[in-house]
Enzyme design. Sequence first.
Site, PDB file in Angstrom:
ATOM      1  N   ASP A 234     -87.826  37.730  71.921  1.00 29.09           N
ATOM      2  CA  ASP A 234     -87.819  38.283  70.749  1.00 29.09           C
ATOM      3  C   ASP A 234     -86.573  38.140  70.089  1.00 29.09           C
ATOM      4  O   ASP A 234     -86.482  38.772  68.725  1.00 29.09           O
ATOM      5  CB  ASP A 234     -87.673  40.002  71.158  1.00 29.09           C
ATOM      6  CG  ASP A 234     -86.425  40.388  71.832  1.00 29.09           C
ATOM      7  OD1 ASP A 234     -85.579  39.713  71.782  1.00 29.09           O
ATOM      8  OD2 ASP A 234     -86.520  41.570  72.352  1.00 29.09           O
TER       9      ASP A 234
ATOM     10  N   HIS B 112     -82.629  40.523  71.884  1.00 34.64           N
ATOM     11  CA  HIS B 112     -81.974  40.963  73.049  1.00 34.64           C
ATOM     12  C   HIS B 112     -81.208  39.679  73.615  1.00 34.64           C
ATOM     13  O   HIS B 112     -82.005  38.656  73.999  1.00 34.64           O
ATOM     14  CB  HIS B 112     -82.906  41.690  73.893  1.00 34.64           C
ATOM     15  CG  HIS B 112     -83.267  43.042  73.270  1.00 34.64           C
ATOM     16  ND1 HIS B 112     -84.599  43.198  72.855  1.00 34.64           N
ATOM     17  CD2 HIS B 112     -82.762  44.246  73.077  1.00 34.64           C
ATOM     18  CE1 HIS B 112     -84.455  44.290  72.196  1.00 34.64           C
ATOM     19  NE2 HIS B 112     -83.641  44.952  72.408  1.00 34.64           N
TER      20      HIS B 112
END
Length: 202
Positions: free
Chosen positions: A177, A180
């Site tokens: 993503d 993170h």
Amino acid sequence: MRCTLAAAPLGARAAAEPPVVLVLGDSLSAEYGIARGAGWVALLDRKLSAEKIAARVVNASISGDTTSGGRARLPALLRTHRPAVVVIELGGNDALRGLPLDMTEANLAAMAQAAGQAGAKVLLAGMQVPPNYGGDYGRRFAAVFPKVARAQQAALVPFLLKGVADRPDAAALFQADRIHPTAEAHPAILANVWPELRKLLR
């Protein structure tokens, strides 16, 4: 991580228990997408043991939390755990959601003030946003954290993801993503937090 004990009278707890480091954060501290025990807060717990520092870590981080959520949760956490140090790692989700910067600032200030009034020292974890948010917004967002730290006399980690998000090969240290960090990045995150936290534990 050491288990959290049930609440007890302050005098009895002070005699029987080590000081508490309360971490109030979001997914960066809640081990989102990585194995339990691999995040920087769990690494901090082991660091304290290795350094023979008598302190207990309580991780009250929730993935997706905002400064508003942290502000709402903090009073109960202060009553329950009576921390000696509160690490506030919130604000990134405010930026992702486009929340007003003055609201983020007010919430961070209120949390720092509440922790201080409860007798805890405060460590504020600064955050930055990617360049695609725009230079002006990025500068104003990053400036919120040192501004609050100065006003509330809190300690500051200028950028929690220093050595992670600002590396030329940063993508290798993030999950798919691109928000993170991977487990491999968390020792670097702890390395950013530890010098300032260590001063507060003296």
